[in-house]
Design a protein around this motif. Structure first.
Motif, PDB file in Angstrom:
ATOM      1  N   TRP A  72      34.467  45.260  45.905  1.00 37.26           N
ATOM      2  CA  TRP A  72      33.087  45.183  45.420  1.00 37.26           C
ATOM      3  C   TRP A  72      32.988  44.561  44.033  1.00 37.26           C
ATOM      4  O   TRP A  72      31.987  43.968  43.682  1.00 37.26           O
ATOM      5  CB  TRP A  72      32.466  46.586  45.375  1.00 37.26           C
ATOM      6  N   TRP A  73      34.039  44.779  43.214  1.00 43.18           N
ATOM      7  CA  TRP A  73      33.980  44.283  41.842  1.00 43.18           C
ATOM      8  C   TRP A  73      35.224  43.465  41.540  1.00 43.18           C
ATOM      9  O   TRP A  73      36.262  43.637  42.186  1.00 43.18           O
ATOM     10  CB  TRP A  73      33.903  45.466  40.868  1.00 43.18           C
ATOM     11  N   ASN A  74      35.131  42.571  40.560  1.00 49.26           N
ATOM     12  CA  ASN A  74      36.322  41.903  40.046  1.00 49.26           C
ATOM     13  C   ASN A  74      37.153  42.950  39.314  1.00 49.26           C
ATOM     14  O   ASN A  74      36.665  43.611  38.415  1.00 49.26           O
ATOM     15  CB  ASN A  74      35.941  40.819  39.040  1.00 49.26           C
ATOM     16  N   THR A  75      38.411  43.105  39.698  1.00 50.48           N
ATOM     17  CA  THR A  75      39.261  44.086  39.033  1.00 50.48           C
ATOM     18  C   THR A  75      40.584  43.441  38.670  1.00 50.48           C
ATOM     19  O   THR A  75      40.978  42.430  39.252  1.00 50.48           O
ATOM     20  CB  THR A  75      39.555  45.288  39.956  1.00 50.48           C
ATOM     21  N   LEU A  76      41.289  44.054  37.706  1.00 55.32           N
ATOM     22  CA  LEU A  76      42.645  43.604  37.406  1.00 55.32           C
ATOM     23  C   LEU A  76      43.574  44.017  38.539  1.00 55.32           C
ATOM     24  O   LEU A  76      44.500  43.299  38.899  1.00 55.32           O
ATOM     25  CB  LEU A  76      43.112  44.206  36.074  1.00 55.32           C
ATOM     26  N   HIS A  77      43.288  45.191  39.117  1.00 51.67           N
ATOM     27  CA  HIS A  77      44.092  45.659  40.245  1.00 51.67           C
ATOM     28  C   HIS A  77      43.919  44.706  41.425  1.00 51.67           C
ATOM     29  O   HIS A  77      42.807  44.279  41.725  1.00 51.67           O
ATOM     30  CB  HIS A  77      43.636  47.067  40.630  1.00 51.67           C
ATOM     31  N   GLN A  78      45.015  44.395  42.126  1.00 50.77           N
ATOM     32  CA  GLN A  78      44.928  43.459  43.243  1.00 50.77           C
ATOM     33  C   GLN A  78      44.258  44.117  44.452  1.00 50.77           C
ATOM     34  O   GLN A  78      44.228  45.331  44.556  1.00 50.77           O
ATOM     35  CB  GLN A  78      46.322  42.940  43.618  1.00 50.77           C
ATOM     36  N   PRO A  79      43.718  43.319  45.395  1.00 51.71           N
ATOM     37  CA  PRO A  79      43.073  43.881  46.587  1.00 51.71           C
ATOM     38  C   PRO A  79      44.067  44.608  47.493  1.00 51.71           C
ATOM     39  O   PRO A  79      45.272  44.549  47.269  1.00 51.71           O
ATOM     40  CB  PRO A  79      42.496  42.652  47.292  1.00 51.71           C
ATOM     41  N   ALA A  80      43.536  45.266  48.524  1.00 51.55           N
ATOM     42  CA  ALA A  80      44.367  46.048  49.439  1.00 51.55           C
ATOM     43  C   ALA A  80      45.417  45.175  50.120  1.00 51.55           C
ATOM     44  O   ALA A  80      45.163  44.023  50.452  1.00 51.55           O
ATOM     45  CB  ALA A  80      43.485  46.718  50.484  1.00 51.55           C
ATOM     46  N   SER A  81      46.633  45.755  50.308  1.00 53.07           N
ATOM     47  CA  SER A  81      47.711  45.026  50.964  1.00 53.07           C
ATOM     48  C   SER A  81      47.946  45.499  52.389  1.00 53.07           C
ATOM     49  O   SER A  81      48.550  44.797  53.188  1.00 53.07           O
ATOM     50  CB  SER A  81      49.025  45.206  50.188  1.00 53.07           C
ATOM     51  N   ILE A  82      47.507  46.702  52.725  1.00 49.58           N
ATOM     52  CA  ILE A  82      47.876  47.292  54.018  1.00 49.58           C
ATOM     53  C   ILE A  82      46.655  47.448  54.911  1.00 49.58           C
ATOM     54  O   ILE A  82      46.564  46.807  55.957  1.00 49.58           O
ATOM     55  CB  ILE A  82      48.542  48.665  53.801  1.00 49.58           C
ATOM     56  N   LEU A  83      45.689  48.281  54.491  1.00 49.75           N
ATOM     57  CA  LEU A  83      44.491  48.495  55.305  1.00 49.75           C
ATOM     58  C   LEU A  83      43.485  47.403  54.965  1.00 49.75           C
ATOM     59  O   LEU A  83      42.590  47.582  54.156  1.00 49.75           O
ATOM     60  CB  LEU A  83      43.899  49.874  55.027  1.00 49.75           C
ATOM     61  N   ARG A  84      43.661  46.234  55.571  1.00 49.26           N
ATOM     62  CA  ARG A  84      42.774  45.124  55.293  1.00 49.26           C
ATOM     63  C   ARG A  84      42.630  44.311  56.565  1.00 49.26           C
ATOM     64  O   ARG A  84      43.477  44.375  57.458  1.00 49.26           O
ATOM     65  CB  ARG A  84      43.344  44.246  54.175  1.00 49.26           C
ATOM     66  N   ARG A  85      41.534  43.545  56.637  1.00 48.76           N
ATOM     67  CA  ARG A  85      41.380  42.662  57.787  1.00 48.76           C
ATOM     68  C   ARG A  85      42.447  41.575  57.722  1.00 48.76           C
ATOM     69  O   ARG A  85      42.735  41.041  56.661  1.00 48.76           O
ATOM     70  CB  ARG A  85      39.987  42.024  57.785  1.00 48.76           C
ATOM     71  N   GLY A  86      43.055  41.263  58.884  1.00 50.55           N
ATOM     72  CA  GLY A  86      44.090  40.244  58.895  1.00 50.55           C
ATOM     73  C   GLY A  86      45.489  40.819  58.773  1.00 50.55           C
ATOM     74  O   GLY A  86      46.445  40.071  58.715  1.00 50.55           O
ATOM     75  N   GLY A  87      45.625  42.153  58.720  1.00 54.70           N
ATOM     76  CA  GLY A  87      46.935  42.787  58.721  1.00 54.70           C
ATOM     77  C   GLY A  87      47.571  42.853  57.347  1.00 54.70           C
ATOM     78  O   GLY A  87      47.065  42.253  56.397  1.00 54.70           O
ATOM     79  N   PRO A  88      48.688  43.616  57.251  1.00 60.41           N
ATOM     80  CA  PRO A  88      49.331  43.821  55.945  1.00 60.41           C
ATOM     81  C   PRO A  88      49.862  42.525  55.355  1.00 60.41           C
ATOM     82  O   PRO A  88      50.236  41.603  56.083  1.00 60.41           O
ATOM     83  CB  PRO A  88      50.491  44.770  56.264  1.00 60.41           C
ATOM     84  N   THR A  89      49.880  42.450  54.009  1.00 61.10           N
ATOM     85  CA  THR A  89      50.454  41.291  53.339  1.00 61.10           C
ATOM     86  C   THR A  89      51.747  41.690  52.630  1.00 61.10           C
ATOM     87  O   THR A  89      52.124  41.077  51.653  1.00 61.10           O
ATOM     88  CB  THR A  89      49.471  40.719  52.306  1.00 61.10           C
ATOM     89  N   ILE A  90      52.375  42.744  53.143  1.00 63.08           N
ATOM     90  CA  ILE A  90      53.670  43.163  52.609  1.00 63.08           C
ATOM     91  C   ILE A  90      54.713  42.818  53.657  1.00 63.08           C
ATOM     92  O   ILE A  90      54.525  43.094  54.845  1.00 63.08           O
ATOM     93  CB  ILE A  90      53.675  44.670  52.307  1.00 63.08           C
ATOM     94  N   ASP A  91      55.808  42.176  53.223  1.00 66.33           N
ATOM     95  CA  ASP A  91      56.850  41.777  54.151  1.00 66.33           C
ATOM     96  C   ASP A  91      57.389  43.003  54.895  1.00 66.33           C
ATOM     97  O   ASP A  91      57.527  44.073  54.303  1.00 66.33           O
ATOM     98  CB  ASP A  91      57.972  41.088  53.378  1.00 66.33           C
TER      99      ASP A  91
END
Lengths: 172, 244
Positions: free
Chosen positions: B175-194
């Motif tokens: 919802w907001w611009n944050t320094l913290h990065q967006p979600a890596s696991i519960l996100r549309r398009g599947g996890p972005t962690i190897d």
């Protein structure tokens, strides 16, 4: 959820409580949604280069500027101390000057948040730099093989700031 | 719903499963810590610093999950007056505080080498700090009343109001611009962690979950035992007063 609807005049106490909790939840959720939508701008931690254009940031006004460090834009000025680079969100770009230590993850193509203000010449003078990384985690070998295959995400290799808006990737 | 309302039945069940959840916890922590700190690969960008993730991320999950447990138990307590719901909600709160504190401390330690700062007031970090304060207010409210019933009622209302913070934490990075990065696991398009990093993370997540279940059962049993002692002491006082 609402079995007592036919005789809603005399609900069982527990159904009455359930309805009450539901209404309270709606009210609190609504209040929170209204409050936060009013705070939208102040809750935002940084402005992107496009926000800077649309929201009319005054020279001298202290803000945080966030985006990607444009490829091939980082250079040391002749004084040997000042770092010059361009922050881009692929649609718009801002030139930045900064004197000081840079975080380890600061490099071209990756995210950065600069705290400072615009000078009269529309160059952003930063007092501090924070590195922002994205949501991707992988071993170096995997990163190398993705790069070799030429499928590295556009977010990591932004378009040159001079170019017009490209099919925009997520820019924070 | 009321099958487990009988504390005696609950105590029998808890005694039965607690050794198993404890064993699962120790096994998952053993395997998980080995995978996370020794056997998993370094990150292409953060090198070894990424290993903080295996402590930080499950703590963040469990901080929110524990609050969700408290909120659901509070709902059950208010609507259905289930006698064990208050016990469960009260027992879960200090565990949630611990998870939230671990999340904030490891996040700060992780922020310094990667972002270049211990702390910023962005939406994600601030909303998790608010979660910590809600937990502490919830516990303070429990101990602010002499009458347990009234304390339970007030605490349950606070827990339900505070639940509005959970979606804010989860979606703050969208919802907001944050320094913290967006979600890596519960996100549309599947996890972005190897996958080589996702597996140790999943095992550590299970370890935290079993820790939660084990300690929750222990604390609920202790609370029920303390209530019985109190009731017995009251009966003794009454019995002494009657002949006099």
């Amino acid at each position: 959820m609402m079995p007592g609807q036919k005789n809603s005049g005399n609900l069982k106490p527990k159904h009455q409580r359930l309805v009450l909790v539901g209404l309270a939840a709606l009210a609190i959720g609504g209040a929170a949604a209204l409050g936060f939508s009013a705070l939208q701008d102040t809750m935002t931690y940084f402005y992107s280069p496009s926000d800077v254009q649309t929201k009319g940031v005054e020279p001298g006004q202290s803000i945080r500027l966030g985006g990607l460090v444009a490829a091939n834009s980082v250079q040391r000025l002749p004084d040997g101390l000042t770092l010059a680079f361009t922050v881009t969100d692929t649609a718009n770009a801002v030139d930045v000057r900064y004197k000081g230590l840079v975080p380890d993850l600061f490099k071209e193509g990756s995210g950065v948040i600069a705290e400072g203000r615009f000078g009269p010449d529309r160059v952003f003078v930063a007092d501090s730099l924070l590195a922002k990384h994205d949501e991707n985690y992988m071993p170096p070998e995997v990163a190398d093989s993705i790069k070799r295959a030429g499928e590295w995400k556009p977010a990591a290799t932004p378009a040159q700031p001079a170019l017009p808006a490209t099919p925009a990737s997520r820019s924070n | 719903m009321h099958r487990f309302a009988n504390p005696a039945r609950f105590l029998r069940l808890a005694r039965l499963i607690q050794p198993w959840t404890a064993a699962a916890m120790f096994a998952c922590f053993g395997v998980g810590l080995y995978l996370a700190l020794v056997a998993s690969p370094i990150d292409y960008l953060q090198r070894d610093t990424v290993r903080i993730m295996y402590i930080h991320v499950p703590a963040a999950w469990m901080a929110m999950q524990t609050y969700a447990v408290i909120a659901v138990a509070s709902l059950v307590s208010i609507v259905w007056r289930h006698p064990l719901a208050d016990v469960a909600a009260r027992a879960a709160a200090p565990i949630g505080v611990a998870f939230t504190a671990i999340c904030l401390i490891t996040g700060s330690l992780w922020g310094k080498p990667t972002w270049g700062t211990w702390w910023v007031w962005d939406a994600r970090l601030t909303s998790v700090l608010v979660l910590l304060f809600i937990y502490m207010g919830y516990m303070a409210l429990w101990s602010a009343f002499d009458d347990r019933q009234r304390a339970a009622r007030a605490a349950a209302v606070l827990a339900l109001v505070g639940a509005v913070n959970l979606p804010i934490i989860k979606f703050s990075v969208d919802w907001w611009n944050t320094l913290h990065q967006p979600a890596s696991i519960l996100r549309r398009g599947g996890p972005t962690i190897d996958p080589s990093m996702l597996k140790p993370l999943a095992v550590m997540g299970l370890a935290y979950l079993f820790f939660f279940i084990t300690v929750l059962l222990m604390r609920m049993r202790a609370d029920l035992a303390a209530q019985r002692l109190e009731a017995a002491a009251e009966r003794r006082v009454m019995a002494q007063e009657v002949p006099a």
